[in-house]
Design a protein around this motif. Structure first.
Motif, PDB file in Angstrom:
ATOM      1  N   THR A  54      48.604  31.620  38.519  1.00  0.00           N
ATOM      2  CA  THR A  54      47.336  32.013  38.931  1.00  0.00           C
ATOM      3  C   THR A  54      47.199  33.613  38.519  1.00  0.00           C
ATOM      4  O   THR A  54      46.220  33.925  38.040  1.00  0.00           O
ATOM      5  CB  THR A  54      47.443  32.372  40.512  1.00  0.00           C
ATOM      6  OG1 THR A  54      47.596  30.888  41.293  1.00  0.00           O
ATOM      7  CG2 THR A  54      45.991  32.646  40.899  1.00  0.00           C
ATOM      8  N   THR A  57      45.762  32.875  35.068  1.00  0.00           N
ATOM      9  CA  THR A  57      44.695  32.238  35.099  1.00  0.00           C
ATOM     10  C   THR A  57      43.209  33.019  34.918  1.00  0.00           C
ATOM     11  O   THR A  57      43.178  33.911  35.536  1.00  0.00           O
ATOM     12  CB  THR A  57      44.581  31.112  36.305  1.00  0.00           C
ATOM     13  OG1 THR A  57      45.795  30.436  36.401  1.00  0.00           O
ATOM     14  CG2 THR A  57      43.484  30.483  36.011  1.00  0.00           C
ATOM     15  N   ILE A  62      39.958  29.995  38.237  1.00  0.00           N
ATOM     16  CA  ILE A  62      40.546  30.179  39.668  1.00  0.00           C
ATOM     17  C   ILE A  62      39.592  29.846  40.746  1.00  0.00           C
ATOM     18  O   ILE A  62      40.185  29.078  41.791  1.00  0.00           O
ATOM     19  CB  ILE A  62      40.974  31.759  39.873  1.00  0.00           C
ATOM     20  CG1 ILE A  62      41.957  32.408  38.883  1.00  0.00           C
ATOM     21  CG2 ILE A  62      41.525  32.093  41.410  1.00  0.00           C
ATOM     22  CD1 ILE A  62      42.300  33.849  39.095  1.00  0.00           C
ATOM     23  N   TRP A 260      41.519  37.483  42.467  1.00  0.00           N
ATOM     24  CA  TRP A 260      42.754  36.741  42.649  1.00  0.00           C
ATOM     25  C   TRP A 260      43.804  36.861  41.723  1.00  0.00           C
ATOM     26  O   TRP A 260      45.033  37.047  41.792  1.00  0.00           O
ATOM     27  CB  TRP A 260      42.548  35.191  42.724  1.00  0.00           C
ATOM     28  CG  TRP A 260      41.694  34.865  44.114  1.00  0.00           C
ATOM     29  CD1 TRP A 260      40.521  34.444  44.312  1.00  0.00           C
ATOM     30  CD2 TRP A 260      42.288  34.977  45.474  1.00  0.00           C
ATOM     31  NE1 TRP A 260      40.133  34.395  45.674  1.00  0.00           N
ATOM     32  CE2 TRP A 260      41.234  34.649  46.431  1.00  0.00           C
ATOM     33  CE3 TRP A 260      43.740  35.175  45.917  1.00  0.00           C
ATOM     34  CZ2 TRP A 260      41.583  34.644  47.616  1.00  0.00           C
ATOM     35  CZ3 TRP A 260      43.769  35.330  47.371  1.00  0.00           C
ATOM     36  CH2 TRP A 260      42.960  34.820  48.080  1.00  0.00           C
ATOM     37  N   SER A 261      43.395  36.877  40.216  1.00  0.00           N
ATOM     38  CA  SER A 261      44.270  37.226  39.289  1.00  0.00           C
ATOM     39  C   SER A 261      45.121  38.634  39.303  1.00  0.00           C
ATOM     40  O   SER A 261      46.244  38.701  39.154  1.00  0.00           O
ATOM     41  CB  SER A 261      43.290  37.215  37.727  1.00  0.00           C
ATOM     42  OG  SER A 261      42.499  38.265  37.585  1.00  0.00           O
TER      43      SER A 261
END
Length: 296
Positions: A54, A57, A62, A260-261
């Protein structure tokens, strides 16, 4: 003299592979256990692999549904934003310093206290050890307010020392080292005393080299706890220059939307040193669990 009669005819051929004796029961049991443990290990490793993937990504993939385990392309944008928009290097340096002080002080103080309770005879030894062990039953949350007041009076609130002092020693470290020293034969120390070695010399030259597995295990647990500590630094430290890695990541992520990354990249940076340290010290950890389980 007794004669040994050799039977006539050719010698019997050695048994073939199909006629060989079956494997011992322990080896067969080990093989079955590996068949069970390997899938379990893969199951526990899946979240870490997912976290790493992740972090590589793109943001557009995501949030797509259904999610994909393997991204179609890899990118380092999460790591670039982490090192560009945050003070992650400063936080990592502070965390390394706190963990280093915690590990060194634990190895020194807990080994001395554990050896004293295991080998030295003095009035109140058993009562003192029981009182120390009894403090484990006190909830940590109950100690935070008086600890904060005491640190505020000393003047170390909002400094890195506030994160270091609680990790100078621990009840678990004293208990672990005492149990390990009890498992060592006392004849080693008696022989050293007969050779003219002092109590300190015996501890430094004989006992500590034998206690390397226990010291490695104590270092692992101390590093894991001090590195991942978040609750107490969140209470005691408000100065951004004294943030630890966990505290810095939490404050940075809380002030912005969930990226999130970037979040997974920061988790990789925070987790990777612990994984590497445990890989190099796992043999000592297993040896300590064996020794301390023999005599308690």
């Amino acid at each position: 003299m007794t004669m040994i009669r050799v039977p006539a005819g050719p010698l019997p051929a050695p048994p073939s592979a199909t006629e060989a004796e079956p494997l011992p029961r322990r080896k067969r049991r080990t093989g079955w256990s590996h068949l069970v443990l390997v899938p379990v290990a893969l199951l526990f490793a899946t979240p870490f692999v997912q976290m790493f993937l992740t972090s590589l990504t793109p943001e557009s993939e995501i949030n797509r549904f259904p999610p994909r385990f393997f991204p179609s392309e890899l990118t380092l944008d999460g790591y670039a934003k982490l090192f560009r928009d945050t003070d992650v290097l400063l936080w990592t340096g502070n965390t390394v310093l706190v963990s280093l002080v915690a590990v060194v002080s634990h190895l020194a103080l807990c080994s001395l206290a554990g050896y004293g309770f295991a080998r030295l005879k003095f009035p109140g030894r058993n009562v003192g050890f029981l009182m120390i062990i009894a403090t484990i039953m006190i909830p940590t949350q109950l100690l935070m307010v008086p600890t904060y007041v005491m640190f505020a009076r000393v003047g170390i609130i909002d400094t890195l020392a506030a994160a270091m002092v609680p990790w100078l020693a621990s009840v678990f470290g004293i208990f672990l080292m005492r149990q390990f020293f009890l498992s060592l034969p006392a004849e080693l120390e008696e022989a050293a005393v007969l050779d003219g070695c002092s109590r300190w010399g015996t501890f430094w030259r004989i006992i500590l080299p034998l206690a390397r597995p226990a010291l490695a295990t104590l270092a692992i647990f101390t590093l894991l706890s001090s590195w991942n500590d978040l609750v107490w630094p969140l209470i005691a430290i408000n100065d951004p220059s004294a943030f630890t890695l966990q505290l810095g990541i939490t404050n940075f992520q809380g002030a912005r939307r969930t990226d999130w990354s970037l979040l997974m990249a920061s988790n990789v940076v925070a987790t990777l040193p612990l994984i590497l340290f445990f890989v190099f010290a796992q043999k000592q950890f297993i040896a300590t669990m064996t020794f301390t389980g023999v005599k308690g």
